[in-house]
Enzyme design. Structure first.
Site, short mmCIF file in Angstrom:
data_model
loop_
_atom_site.label_atom_id
_atom_site.label_comp_id
_atom_site.label_asym_id
_atom_site.label_seq_id
_atom_site.Cartn_x
_atom_site.Cartn_y
_atom_site.Cartn_z
N LYS A 97 0.84 -1.21 0.00
CA LYS A 97 0.00 0.00 0.00
C LYS A 97 0.87 1.26 0.00
O LYS A 97 2.07 1.19 0.32
CB LYS A 97 -0.90 -0.02 1.23
CG LYS A 97 -0.14 -0.04 2.53
CD LYS A 97 -1.00 -0.54 3.67
CE LYS A 97 -0.28 -0.35 4.99
NZ LYS A 97 -0.86 -1.17 6.05
N ARG A 117 -10.50 0.17 15.24
CA ARG A 117 -10.49 1.04 14.08
C ARG A 117 -11.41 0.41 13.03
O ARG A 117 -12.48 0.91 12.78
CB ARG A 117 -9.04 1.19 13.57
CG ARG A 117 -8.82 2.27 12.56
CD ARG A 117 -7.36 2.32 12.12
NE ARG A 117 -6.89 1.04 11.57
CZ ARG A 117 -5.67 0.83 11.10
NH1 ARG A 117 -4.75 1.79 11.15
NH2 ARG A 117 -5.31 -0.34 10.62
N TYR A 138 16.51 30.18 7.69
CA TYR A 138 15.27 30.87 8.06
C TYR A 138 15.16 31.03 9.57
O TYR A 138 15.40 30.09 10.34
CB TYR A 138 14.06 30.08 7.57
CG TYR A 138 13.83 30.21 6.08
CD1 TYR A 138 13.49 31.44 5.52
CD2 TYR A 138 13.94 29.11 5.25
CE1 TYR A 138 13.26 31.55 4.15
CE2 TYR A 138 13.71 29.22 3.88
CZ TYR A 138 13.38 30.45 3.34
OH TYR A 138 13.17 30.56 2.00
N MET A 174 12.83 24.42 1.60
CA MET A 174 12.13 23.59 0.61
C MET A 174 13.10 22.78 -0.25
O MET A 174 12.88 21.61 -0.55
CB MET A 174 11.27 24.48 -0.30
CG MET A 174 10.43 23.70 -1.28
SD MET A 174 9.46 24.75 -2.36
CE MET A 174 8.21 25.35 -1.24
#
Ligand code: PLP
Length: 375
Positions: free
Chosen positions: A35, A130, A255, A303
């Site tokens: 998956k 679940r 940053y 990024m």
């Protein structure tokens, strides 16, 4: 042009890890979890490398269709089952086995036009809370399935472990006992173990095991690394140094100025960032491997780039290779630094990263890494 940032997928390691599953559960059949694009490793690539599995397990019908459209003929189980009536037709058309975990699916099957019966894995909730039927409801659901011509006879019985990542947690034993009690004497094929069950709880093996993360070379446990349980890492995420800078003590890097040079520092800029799937929340100090030697992340992840402190690696040059995880730097270690799990690291690799297939370790990898099966 050579891609700067690559995810190298070692197909021999995938096959080795499947053999490791077979060694741990020799009497069992194997449902290999593919998956989420094979945990980020490439659905078709993993399917080809894992051709020795008995069944492929995917979450959704569209993942199964992608396998069929590529010509994969192996049995496929859809772990979330059909969710709309037209998906029952898809299951029939493409020979997909379906997990039935909810009343709505039983009704859908009863109301579907008659046609080829669908193979069913009935999901029982033994404590994950679940998906799945409560144990007390299982006999009634089995009766309805037996009476429903759209359900193939003899559904398999499955459940999922919620805490197998912690070898000491008694909840796994509780789930095992619950599963035993509700399935005993029914004569059905049974399946309970994920990777944690396979490696940590032999009593959970039953007829079918369902490995996921261990196929991709990582330990399912909250401690240790795959090599300690005989697994080899499959994905090596790598980039290279695209610049080297020198800054005085006290100068901020990146940053927000979240990291400042503690001394006169040599800062390497690496061509990978969260736009490639490297986690933005990786804290300063998270290791990378530059030429096989560790250097710490310094400042926020951007990024397209990260910055690393090369002050202790004076020989590092622009163009040198940098490994973010994989060969020589276990993904487990990075995941724990970041506060996540290897599953998520792998799933978040973005399409910008060039995928390179490889079979086995190259000679240049060998000095920095030891992945031989310890036992
Ligand atoms: C994903 C999944 C697995 C595999 O789990 P791992 O922890 O990766 O081994 C097994 N069973 C089910 C139902 C799953 O959804």
């Amino acid at each position: 042009m050579k891609p700067v940032t690559t995810a190298t997928i070692d197909l021999a390691a995938l096959r080795h890890n499947l053999a490791r599953v077979r060694a741990a559960a020799p009497a069992c059949r194997v449902a290999a979890a593919l998956k989420a694009n094979a945990y980020g490793h490439g659905l078709l690539r993993a399917a080809r490398a894992l051709a020795d599995a008995d069944v492929f397990a995917v979450a959704r019908c569209d993942e199964a269709l992608a396998l069929r459209e590529a010509g994969v003929a192996k049995p496929i189980v859809v772990l979330e089952g059909f969710l709309q009536p037209d998906e029952i037709d898809l299951c029939r058309q493409h020979q997909l086995q379906a997990t039935v975990h909810h009343e709505s699916q039983v009704r859908m099957l009863e109301l579907a036009r008659s046609g080829q019966p669908v193979s069913i894995w009935l999901k029982i909730d033994t404590g994950m809370h679940r998906l799945g039927f409560a144990p007390a409801r299982v006999p009634a659901v089995l009766e309805r399935l037996a009476a429903c011509p759209n359900a193939a006879p003899n559904p398999r019985l499955m459940s999922h472990l919620a805490r197998a990542d912690d070898r000491a947690d008694p909840y796994t034993r509780h789930q095992l006992e619950t599963f035993e009690a509700v399935t005993r004497g029914l004569g059905a094929e049974r399946s309970l173990a994920n990777s944690g069950g396979i490696l940590g709880w032999p009593e959970t093996h039953f007829d079918w095991v369902r490995p996921g993360i261990m196929l991709y070379g990582c330990t399912p446990f909250d401690e240790g690394v795959g090599a300690e349980v005989g697994l080899r890492p499959v994905m090596t995420l790598a980039s290279q140094l695209i610049a080297i800078q020198h800054y005085a003590a006290g100068e901020p890097v990146g940053y927000g100025g979240a990291w400042c040079c503690p001394r006169e520092s040599r800062i390497g800029v690496v061509g990978i960032g969260y736009g490639d799937g490297y986690p933005r929340h990786a804290p300063s100090g998270t290791p990378v491997l530059v030429n096989g030697r560790r250097a710490p992340l310094a400042g926020r992840v951007s990024m397209d780039m990260i910055t690393v402190d090369l002050s202790d690696l004076p020989d590092a040059q622009v163009g040198d290779p940098v490994v973010l995880w994989g060969c020589g730097l276990p993904a487990e270690e990075i995941a724990r630094q970041v506060g996540t799990i290897t599953y998520e690291l792998f799933c978040k690799i973005t399409p910008r990263v060039a995928v390179v297939e490889r079979v086995g370790l190259s000679d240049s990898d060998k000095p920095t890494a030891s992945f031989e099966n310890p036992g």
